[in-house]
Each structure stands twice: as C-alpha cells, then as structure tokens.
Design an enzyme around this catalytic site. Structure first.
Site, PDB file in Angstrom:
ATOM      1  N   CYS A 122       0.818  -1.233   0.000  1.00 37.95           N
ATOM      2  CA  CYS A 122       0.000   0.000   0.000  1.00 37.95           C
ATOM      3  C   CYS A 122       0.843   1.270   0.000  1.00 37.95           C
ATOM      4  O   CYS A 122       0.317   2.363  -0.193  1.00 37.95           O
ATOM      5  CB  CYS A 122      -0.939  -0.007   1.199  1.00 37.95           C
ATOM      6  N   HIS A 177      -3.003   7.173   2.498  1.00 39.56           N
ATOM      7  CA  HIS A 177      -3.501   5.905   1.963  1.00 39.56           C
ATOM      8  C   HIS A 177      -4.882   5.601   2.567  1.00 39.56           C
ATOM      9  O   HIS A 177      -5.064   5.651   3.782  1.00 39.56           O
ATOM     10  CB  HIS A 177      -2.494   4.793   2.279  1.00 39.56           C
ATOM     11  N   ASN A 184     -10.188  -0.184   0.468  1.00 36.48           N
ATOM     12  CA  ASN A 184      -8.727  -0.057   0.408  1.00 36.48           C
ATOM     13  C   ASN A 184      -8.243  -0.621  -0.935  1.00 36.48           C
ATOM     14  O   ASN A 184      -8.302  -1.827  -1.160  1.00 36.48           O
ATOM     15  CB  ASN A 184      -8.135  -0.830   1.589  1.00 36.48           C
TER      16      ASN A 184
END
Ligand code: UT7
Length: 324
Positions: free
Chosen positions: A111, A249, A279
């Site tokens: 990520c 993020h 996500n």
C-alpha cells in the site's frame, strides 16, 4: 532537475459491491463495516485484470495531456496483485498503450507502492531522453482475498490511478521519507510462493490468500504516520500549515481521523474516498488525487502543496511532499 505532474487518470471496475451485498456472503453487517472502517461500498473486478485497470487509468492521463505516447520514457507500476510473476504489469501496459520507447517495470511496496514509485520516478527522470514518464498504482485486490474471511474480505477494493510526469527544471518534490521494517512483515502477507520442484518434499501448508493482523497494522499506522508526516515536513523546512491537502492511503477512515487528530490538523485537509472504493492498496492515493483534480479542488498550476503518505505490507511506510 525535477518532475512535475501534468495529468492524472483513474479507473475502477463498474461492478459496485455494497456492505449489504456482503451480508449475503459473510457473517458481517453494514453497521459493523461502516463503524470500524467507514467503507460503504467497493468496486470489484468481474474479469478485468491489474494491467487492464492500469491501462485505462494511463490512457486517460495521456489523452488529457495530449502527448505522443512515443515520448514516454518509462512506465513504473506499483502493485501487489500483478497479472503474472512475469511479464511485469508495466510491460503489459506498455504493450496496450503502444508506448514502444518506454522501459517498464513493477515495484512492490504494497500500500506504500505509489509513494515509493513516485520517488523512484523522480530519480529516473534525470536520465530521461524525452522527459515523460508514467507512474501507475493498480490493484485487483479481490483476487488475493479469502472470501470466507470476514476480517479482510470487507476491506479491499479494485482500482487504478496514474500520474503522467514531465521533466522540469524546478524540483517540485520538496522532500521524501521512506521506511521499511521487514521484521514485522508477516503482519500482512499475501499468497506465498514456496519452492516447489521435484527435489523438495513439500508437506508445508501454503498461504494462498491475503492474511492480516488488522489490529497490529492499525496500531502501526496510527503510531508511525503522524511521525512520518512531521519528519517529511521538517525535511522540507516547512510547517503543517503550509500543506493544502494530506493524501493519506485510504485504508480506514478511523486511521485517517486519528492521524489528523494527533497532528491537530483540521479533518477537511484530509480528503477521503475510502467510503466508496475500500482499500485499493497502491491505487488509493492516485485515485484520490485524480478525484480532487476532477472536482477542481486541486489545480495543476504549481501552487498547491500536498503531502502523500502510504503505509502497509512489508511493512513499509513513506511520504512525499510535492508542489503540484
Ligand atoms: O492497507 C493497509 C493494511 N490494512 C489496514 O490498514 C487495516 C488496519 N486495521 C483495521 O482497519 C482494523 O483493525 C480492522 C477494520 C481490520 C478491524 O477492526 P478492529 O476494531 O481492529 O476489530 P478486531 O479485529 O479487533 O475485531 C473485533 C471483533 C472480533 O470479534 P470478537 O472477537 O470481539 O467477538 C472480530 O471477530 O469484530 C469481529 N469482526 C467482525 N464482525 C463483523 C471482524 N471482522 C468482522 C466483520 N463483521 N467483517
């Protein structure tokens, strides 16, 4: 020498899966998911792979900038869900774009991948002939998930985001800080590739999906991200007040709210879209950036200062301060 972002693009698969849809698959509720994560829905691929999503995002950025694809010197794709081990997702996208003069490769920092890739791209630009490069974050996380595991399946979504970079005399990247901690890597891992050949005895159980200790990652991110942001801001010799937007993020709304609170920065400087995409790992920051540009909250005129911060598997975390 520096780089500037001249266009962005984003693409998500059209199929939208709501929390209520997931109630039919898993022992979960819309209320639990929204309370713990802020997520309302996510987009899930019904066949398009990581290179397809990345290609659509890149095509959009190239069309917007109206440049000749032959001028693109490199394509870097941040991904943890590549179509193949080889060829790289970047090579597949190069072929789809017909960007025949570009060299292409993937990087995997989960990520944090987009932030890592953008930093690497800045260095590559010094050696660029035509002065253009693509940085893409693209993920089909849905193919890594155990759809029987309610603690992870509800969290992720599929998507891609892209920035088109141009070489510039002025350095627009004001500072960067990247960190890794391999010791804690198994807190978040996905799809083990063990040695398998006629000369090994393979009795070992293999991890075929993504597995995460959510609580560990939650604590890690809420502890490290405020420190990381302060480190990045200090390195550029500026203050938190100088930053127009913090693009964190998009893993969990609660993480973003806690980071804003710890830094004592108003929450409206932390735009979010995790509510609608879940996500999307390395794609979350470029999708958000593109959305802010489409909404004209950010204009690419060199007057907006943004801080991008990623965190996740590896473990990895990193931030960039950039004037765009
Ligand atoms: O991209 C970076 C990587 N990932 C992250 O950033 C994720 C970071 N972590 C998180 O966002 C949170 O830890 C989660 C959202 C994953 C989990 O939230 P939590 O508040 O840490 O919950 P928990 O794991 O401590 O679980 C609490 C309870 C448990 O039940 P018991 O043991 O208390 O009875 C779980 O079994 O919630 C249960 N649970 C669920 N219940 C309904 C776990 N998942 C679900 C679910 N629906 N989907």
């Amino acid at each position: 020498m520096g780089v500037k972002i001249i266009a962005t693009g984003a693409y998500v698969p059209s199929y939208r899966v709501s929390n209520t849809d997931l109630e039919c698959l898993l022992d979960t509720t819309d209320e639990w998911i929204q309370q713990r994560t802020g997520i309302i829905s996510r987009h899930i691929s019904q066949g398009e792979n990581t290179s397809d999503l990345g290609y659509y995002a890149a095509k959009m950025a190239i069309e917007q900038a109206n440049i000749d694809v032959a001028k693109i010197d490199f394509i870097i794709v941040a991904t943890m869900s590549a179509d193949y081990n080889t060829p790289s997702t970047a090579c597949l996208i190069q072929e789809k774009l017909d960007a025949n003069n570009a060299f292409a490769c993937d990087i995997n920092a989960a990520c944090s991948g987009f932030v890592y890739a953008l930093h690497i791209a800045r260095s590559l630009m010094d050696y660029s002939t035509n002065g253009y490069g693509l940085v893409i974050g693209s993920e089909v996380m849905s193919k890594l998930l155990n759809w029987n595991d309610r603690s992870t399946a509800i969290l992720f979504g599929d998507g891609a985001g892209c920035v088109l970079l141009e070489k510039s005399v002025k350095s627009n990247l004001l500072s960067h800080v990247l960190h890794s901690d391999g010791e804690k890597g198994l807190s978040l891992c996905a799809v083990e590739n063990p040695v398998c050949n006629p000369f090994v005895d393979n009795e070992k159980e293999v991890l075929p999906f993504l597995r995460m200790n959510g609580r560990d990652i939650f604590n890690f991110s809420t502890r490290q991200i405020p420190t990381l942001i302060l480190e990045t801001v200090e390195k550029a010799e500026c203050t938190l007040d100088d930053i127009d937007y913090f693009l964190i993020h998009q893993a969990n709304l609660r993480i973003i709210e806690l980071v804003a609170k710890k830094l004592d920065v108003p929450l409206d400087k932390f735009p979010t879209n995790v509510e609608h995409y879940g996500n999307t790992s390395s794609a979350s920051i470029p999708i958000l950036l593109d959305e802010l540009i489409q909404q004209r909250k950010i204009v690419l005129n060199g007057e907006c200062t943004i801080l991008m911060a990623g965190f996740g598997g590896g473990l990895t975390w990193g931030a960039l301060l950039i004037r765009i």
